[in-house]
Write a protein that holds these residues in place. Structure first.
Motif, mmCIF file in Angstrom:
data_model
loop_
_atom_site.group_PDB
_atom_site.id
_atom_site.type_symbol
_atom_site.label_atom_id
_atom_site.label_comp_id
_atom_site.label_asym_id
_atom_site.label_seq_id
_atom_site.Cartn_x
_atom_site.Cartn_y
_atom_site.Cartn_z
ATOM 1 N N GLU A 45 48.930 40.820 39.968
ATOM 2 C CA GLU A 45 47.748 41.547 40.445
ATOM 3 C C GLU A 45 48.073 42.301 41.730
ATOM 4 O OE1 GLU A 45 44.514 38.258 38.731
ATOM 5 O OE2 GLU A 45 44.848 38.418 40.891
ATOM 6 N N SER A 66 41.584 45.529 48.308
ATOM 7 C CA SER A 66 41.160 44.496 47.375
ATOM 8 C C SER A 66 39.968 43.744 47.947
ATOM 9 C CB SER A 66 42.318 43.524 47.121
ATOM 10 O OG SER A 66 41.923 42.536 46.197
ATOM 11 N N ASP A 67 38.982 43.487 47.111
ATOM 12 C CA ASP A 67 37.797 42.734 47.497
ATOM 13 C C ASP A 67 37.688 41.530 46.559
ATOM 14 O OD1 ASP A 67 34.738 42.138 47.007
ATOM 15 O OD2 ASP A 67 34.878 43.108 48.977
ATOM 16 N N GLU A 68 37.548 40.366 47.124
ATOM 17 C CA GLU A 68 37.552 39.133 46.328
ATOM 18 C C GLU A 68 36.391 39.081 45.338
ATOM 19 O OE1 GLU A 68 39.121 36.006 44.633
ATOM 20 O OE2 GLU A 68 40.146 37.107 46.224
ATOM 21 N N ILE A 70 35.050 41.613 43.756
ATOM 22 C CA ILE A 70 35.395 42.492 42.638
ATOM 23 C C ILE A 70 36.523 41.854 41.825
ATOM 24 C CG2 ILE A 70 36.135 44.808 41.990
ATOM 25 C CD1 ILE A 70 35.075 45.737 44.769
ATOM 26 N N THR A 71 37.492 41.257 42.526
ATOM 27 C CA THR A 71 38.608 40.583 41.854
ATOM 28 C C THR A 71 38.099 39.467 40.956
ATOM 29 O OG1 THR A 71 40.138 41.142 43.633
ATOM 30 C CG2 THR A 71 40.737 39.264 42.244
ATOM 31 N N GLU A 72 37.112 38.722 41.430
ATOM 32 C CA GLU A 72 36.545 37.630 40.624
ATOM 33 C C GLU A 72 35.956 38.164 39.324
ATOM 34 O OE1 GLU A 72 32.765 34.608 40.895
ATOM 35 O OE2 GLU A 72 33.860 34.991 42.753
ATOM 36 N N THR A 148 38.677 47.705 45.280
ATOM 37 C CA THR A 148 39.092 47.394 43.912
ATOM 38 C C THR A 148 39.243 45.891 43.748
ATOM 39 O OG1 THR A 148 40.637 48.017 42.155
ATOM 40 C CG2 THR A 148 41.601 47.520 44.296
ATOM 41 N N GLY A 149 39.319 45.492 42.515
ATOM 42 C CA GLY A 149 39.637 44.115 42.159
ATOM 43 C C GLY A 149 40.433 44.149 40.876
ATOM 44 N N GLN A 165 40.993 46.249 35.909
ATOM 45 C CA GLN A 165 40.872 46.740 37.272
ATOM 46 C C GLN A 165 39.522 47.406 37.403
ATOM 47 O OE1 GLN A 165 43.790 49.509 38.893
ATOM 48 N NE2 GLN A 165 43.019 49.126 40.954
#
Length: 171
Positions: A45, A66-68, A70-72, A148-149, A165
């Motif tokens: 990632e 990266s934003d957690e 959004i990543t989740e 993004t995530g 993504q």
């Protein structure tokens, strides 16, 4: 000749019938409720984000952070695709965007790229190659976004990598 146990043959038939039913139920449950082992690839990632930011910088665009939250949402979708719970694609993407909003992140635009790549090679580089060649993916990669995530999950049985993504433009 009379037998001492006249119901023995019937009991034997019932036993065989019940055994067959139990066996069939086992087979059906194996296929319908099989557990797919899935692995998250956090290092991949990070590599995807690095490649996309290099790509964006080479075109004079801002980098994505990266934003957690959004990543989740991205990981959750990749996991579900890898487990076969949802089809490959943008199935119910509005729910992921809604989940991001409910996390407190205010945004004005969002987009999503998804892919499935075989276990051969580096999944980060494979998906980057795919996304830079296709117009729709490329449009999202070059879009006016700031966060993004990325979620990458591998189906351990097939070896395939499922990637999501999500791109977000905050208010």
């Amino acid at each position: 000749m009379k037998t001492k146990f006249p119901n023995l043959q019937l009991k034997h038939q019932i036993f065989i019938l019940c055994s067959g039913i139990v066996f069939l139920l086992f087979i059906v449950s194996f296929y319908c409720f099989r557990i797919t082992t899935v692995k998250i690839h956090k290092n991949a990632e990070i590599r995807v984000l690095e490649e996309i930011n290099k790509y964006r910088q080479s075109r004079g665009l801002n980098i994505l952070y990266s934003d957690e939250r959004i990543t989740e949402a991205a990981r959750d979708h990749s996991l579900k695709m890898a487990q076969g719970l949802v089809p490959l694609g943008h199935f119910h993407s509005y729910l992921r965007f809604e989940k991001i909003s409910q996390s407190g992140l205010e945004w004005v635009a969002a987009a999503e790229n998804v892919a499935c790549v075989p276990r051969l090679g580096d999944p980060a580089m494979e998906v980057f190659k795919i996304w830079t060649k296709e117009r729709g993916y490329k449009k999202n990669m070059e879009g006016d976004f700031d966060l993004t995530g990325i979620g990458i999950a591998q189906n351990q049985t097939s070896g395939e990598y499922y990637l999501t993504q999500i791109f977000v433009k905050t208010k």
